[in-house]
Design a protein around this motif. Structure first.
Motif, mmCIF file in Angstrom:
data_model
loop_
_atom_site.group_PDB
_atom_site.id
_atom_site.type_symbol
_atom_site.label_atom_id
_atom_site.label_comp_id
_atom_site.label_asym_id
_atom_site.label_seq_id
_atom_site.Cartn_x
_atom_site.Cartn_y
_atom_site.Cartn_z
ATOM 1 N N ILE A 227 0.873 -1.473 -0.292
ATOM 2 C CA ILE A 227 0.250 -0.072 -0.086
ATOM 3 C C ILE A 227 0.867 1.525 0.296
ATOM 4 O O ILE A 227 1.598 1.495 0.647
ATOM 5 N N ARG A 228 0.582 2.180 -0.812
ATOM 6 C CA ARG A 228 0.937 3.918 -0.746
ATOM 7 C C ARG A 228 -0.217 4.820 -0.733
ATOM 8 O O ARG A 228 -1.057 4.774 -0.804
ATOM 9 N N LEU A 229 0.058 5.032 0.534
ATOM 10 C CA LEU A 229 -1.806 6.189 0.897
ATOM 11 C C LEU A 229 -1.526 7.186 0.091
ATOM 12 O O LEU A 229 -0.279 8.167 -0.298
ATOM 13 N N ARG A 230 -1.889 7.725 -0.642
ATOM 14 C CA ARG A 230 -2.640 8.784 -0.644
ATOM 15 C C ARG A 230 -2.875 10.296 -0.473
ATOM 16 O O ARG A 230 -3.716 10.307 0.223
ATOM 17 N N GLY A 231 -1.932 11.103 -1.422
ATOM 18 C CA GLY A 231 -2.426 12.075 -1.639
ATOM 19 C C GLY A 231 -1.513 12.932 0.735
ATOM 20 O O GLY A 231 -1.316 14.638 0.561
ATOM 21 N N ILE A 232 -0.237 12.181 0.518
ATOM 22 C CA ILE A 232 1.046 12.276 1.530
ATOM 23 C C ILE A 232 2.006 12.517 0.867
ATOM 24 O O ILE A 232 2.389 10.973 -0.404
ATOM 25 N N ASP A 233 2.697 12.294 1.713
ATOM 26 C CA ASP A 233 4.252 12.326 1.366
ATOM 27 C C ASP A 233 4.867 12.583 2.767
ATOM 28 O O ASP A 233 5.368 13.407 3.633
ATOM 29 N N ALA A 234 5.377 11.242 3.566
ATOM 30 C CA ALA A 234 6.334 11.286 4.251
ATOM 31 C C ALA A 234 7.698 11.534 4.869
ATOM 32 O O ALA A 234 8.380 11.066 3.476
ATOM 33 N N PRO A 235 8.679 12.110 5.443
ATOM 34 C CA PRO A 235 9.995 11.677 4.877
ATOM 35 C C PRO A 235 10.904 10.425 5.034
ATOM 36 O O PRO A 235 9.719 9.963 5.564
ATOM 37 N N GLU A 236 11.707 10.026 4.451
ATOM 38 C CA GLU A 236 12.253 8.957 3.844
ATOM 39 C C GLU A 236 12.727 8.834 5.296
ATOM 40 O O GLU A 236 13.218 9.369 6.514
ATOM 41 N N ASN A 237 12.909 7.497 5.336
ATOM 42 C CA ASN A 237 13.254 6.792 7.217
ATOM 43 C C ASN A 237 14.532 7.422 7.569
ATOM 44 O O ASN A 237 15.017 8.328 8.561
ATOM 45 N N ALA A 238 15.975 7.561 6.560
ATOM 46 C CA ALA A 238 16.895 8.054 6.938
ATOM 47 C C ALA A 238 16.764 10.263 6.804
ATOM 48 O O ALA A 238 17.920 10.676 7.115
ATOM 49 N N MET A 239 15.637 10.437 6.119
ATOM 50 C CA MET A 239 15.505 11.907 6.846
ATOM 51 C C MET A 239 15.457 12.497 8.263
ATOM 52 O O MET A 239 14.721 11.336 8.842
ATOM 53 N N PRO A 240 15.711 13.508 8.580
ATOM 54 C CA PRO A 240 14.971 13.784 9.555
ATOM 55 C C PRO A 240 13.916 13.407 10.239
ATOM 56 O O PRO A 240 12.860 14.128 9.074
ATOM 57 N N TYR A 241 13.276 13.329 11.291
ATOM 58 C CA TYR A 241 12.055 12.538 11.190
ATOM 59 C C TYR A 241 10.969 11.967 10.423
ATOM 60 O O TYR A 241 9.828 11.323 10.699
ATOM 61 N N GLY A 242 12.326 11.349 10.075
ATOM 62 C CA GLY A 242 11.772 9.690 9.080
ATOM 63 C C GLY A 242 11.058 8.741 9.977
ATOM 64 O O GLY A 242 10.368 7.956 10.090
ATOM 65 N N GLN A 243 12.427 8.157 11.070
ATOM 66 C CA GLN A 243 11.792 7.504 12.308
ATOM 67 C C GLN A 243 10.494 7.748 12.626
ATOM 68 O O GLN A 243 9.198 7.431 12.737
ATOM 69 N N GLU A 244 10.129 9.358 13.447
ATOM 70 C CA GLU A 244 9.185 9.216 14.152
ATOM 71 C C GLU A 244 7.918 8.892 13.074
ATOM 72 O O GLU A 244 6.803 8.718 13.761
ATOM 73 N N ALA A 245 7.965 9.272 11.626
ATOM 74 C CA ALA A 245 6.754 9.381 11.088
ATOM 75 C C ALA A 245 5.998 8.116 10.767
ATOM 76 O O ALA A 245 5.629 7.908 10.648
ATOM 77 N N LYS A 246 7.852 6.937 11.334
ATOM 78 C CA LYS A 246 7.076 5.271 10.662
ATOM 79 C C LYS A 246 6.061 5.111 12.016
ATOM 80 O O LYS A 246 5.404 4.618 11.617
ATOM 81 N N GLN A 247 7.380 5.039 12.929
ATOM 82 C CA GLN A 247 6.527 5.148 14.311
ATOM 83 C C GLN A 247 5.461 6.132 14.447
ATOM 84 O O GLN A 247 3.727 4.664 15.885
ATOM 85 N N GLU A 248 4.341 6.836 14.243
ATOM 86 C CA GLU A 248 3.749 7.072 13.869
ATOM 87 C C GLU A 248 2.439 6.242 13.520
ATOM 88 O O GLU A 248 1.301 6.459 13.585
#
Length: 339
Positions: A227-248
């Motif tokens: 699945i790719r969520l439509r309409g949003i783009d989260a920071p990549e895992n290696a970017m600042p806040y990437g891991q926090e976005a994944k955990q959310e």
């Protein structure tokens, strides 16, 4: 005729009348009558008998490998669903669909019970076209329900892998015959403790994009879906806040079944979709938490822009940074400037 017989005849009406389809080659169910007539009447009889005696029918264990306790739990669910059915099933096709929908997470129960009553197997059941809900956003093609999400299946802040039970009516007719047969042979191999053979068969299943999952001590044949969520783009895992976005995203979805509204596929063959769980619109929650950008290049829904603007104003999540890098620009730079 006793009370039970009268009740069954009243509920089933025409489907209890003998029918002829021509020829003695017609397959017989466990009650010695044609599959065209045995399924619904025998199922109804056994459900009412279970409601009175709490006993599952004799011979069922020849078709399923589960315990008597598990079998009783199946019949308890079927009795409750039958009581609510308006009207109850009247054809073999309707009865098969009734069993599939009631026990949609219990693959062994579904296939064993359908075989026991001579009802159509999941991959042969003709689906009744559903009306398109008027609440779907524009562009949605169809929807499906997932099995509970494993936290390890969340790849990043806007992508994950889900599994869909093949006992679900929308999935059952799509299962390749070779996958279904491999799942049946695998179950038999495991029952004989031939785990080497079972593992070989499971590899064939996974190579075809399916998997046998164990959920609450029930083995379920499921289709894998990225699945790719439509309409949003989260920071990549290696970017600042990437891991926090994944955990959310993990926090929102772990252990939950999802309602997936499908728009299509992207260039990586991922399903592009809206996700809902427990009354929450996942993209809305992520945007309001500051866990993702509105991906306006691919989705112009005004509420997405509004939710991002609200998070920016409150400086939550990635917006705590004064100048966060856009993930699509980060990816472009990593590819050496190529779009």
């Amino acid at each position: 005729m006793g009370l039970l017989g009268k009740l069954v005849k009243f509920l089933l009406g025409p489907c209890l009348k003998p029918t002829t389809t021509g020829g003695d080659s017609e397959s017989l169910g466990p009650y010695g009558v044609s599959a065209a007539t045995v399924g619904v009447s025998a199922l109804a009889h056994d459900l009412f008998n279970f409601e009175i005696t709490s006993q599952v029918p004799e011979g069922l264990s020849q078709h399923v490998v589960s315990s008597k306790k598990a079998q009783a739990n199946w019949y308890r669910k079927l009795v409750e669903a039958w009581r609510e059915a308006q009207p109850p099933p009247r054809t073999a096709e309707e009865a098969a669909r009734f069993v599939i929908q009631t026990l949609n997470r219990q693959q062994k129960a579904v296939e064993g019970l359908l075989a026991f009553y001579g009802l159509p197997l999941p991959h042969t059941v003709v689906q009744v076209p559903a009306e398109v809900p008027t609440s779907w956003p524009q562009g949605v093609q169809f929807e499906f329900q997932t099995l509970p999400v494993d936290a390890r299946a969340v790849a990043d802040g806007d992508g994950l892998t889900v599994y869909v039970s093949t006992a679900d009516p929308t999935e059952s007719s799509r299962v390749p015959n070779e996958v279904l047969m491999a799942a049946v042979r695998r179950a038999k191999a495991r029952a004989k403790k031939n785990y080497t053979k079972a593992n070989e068969l499971h590899k064939k299943i996974t190579d075809a994009g399916y998997r046998v999952l164990n959920i609450q001590n029930e083995e379920i044949l499921a289709r894998k879906c990225r699945i790719r969520l439509r309409g949003i783009d989260a920071p990549e895992n290696a970017m600042p806040y990437g891991q926090e976005a994944k955990q959310e995203l993990v926090r929102l979805l772990e252990g939950k079944c999802l309602r997936v509204l499908v728009y299509g596929e992207d260039q990586f063959e991922r399903t592009v979709a809206d996700l809902h769980c427990n009354g929450i619109f996942v993209q809305e929650e992520l945007l309001k938490k500051g866990a993702a950008w509105h991906y306006a290049a691919y989705d112009q829904r005004p509420e997405f822009a509004r939710w991002e603007k609200e998070a920016r104003r409150r400086r939550v999540g990635l917006w705590a940074s004064s100048n966060p890098e856009k993930p699509w620009e980060w990816r472009k730079h990593r590819r050496g400037g190529r779009s």
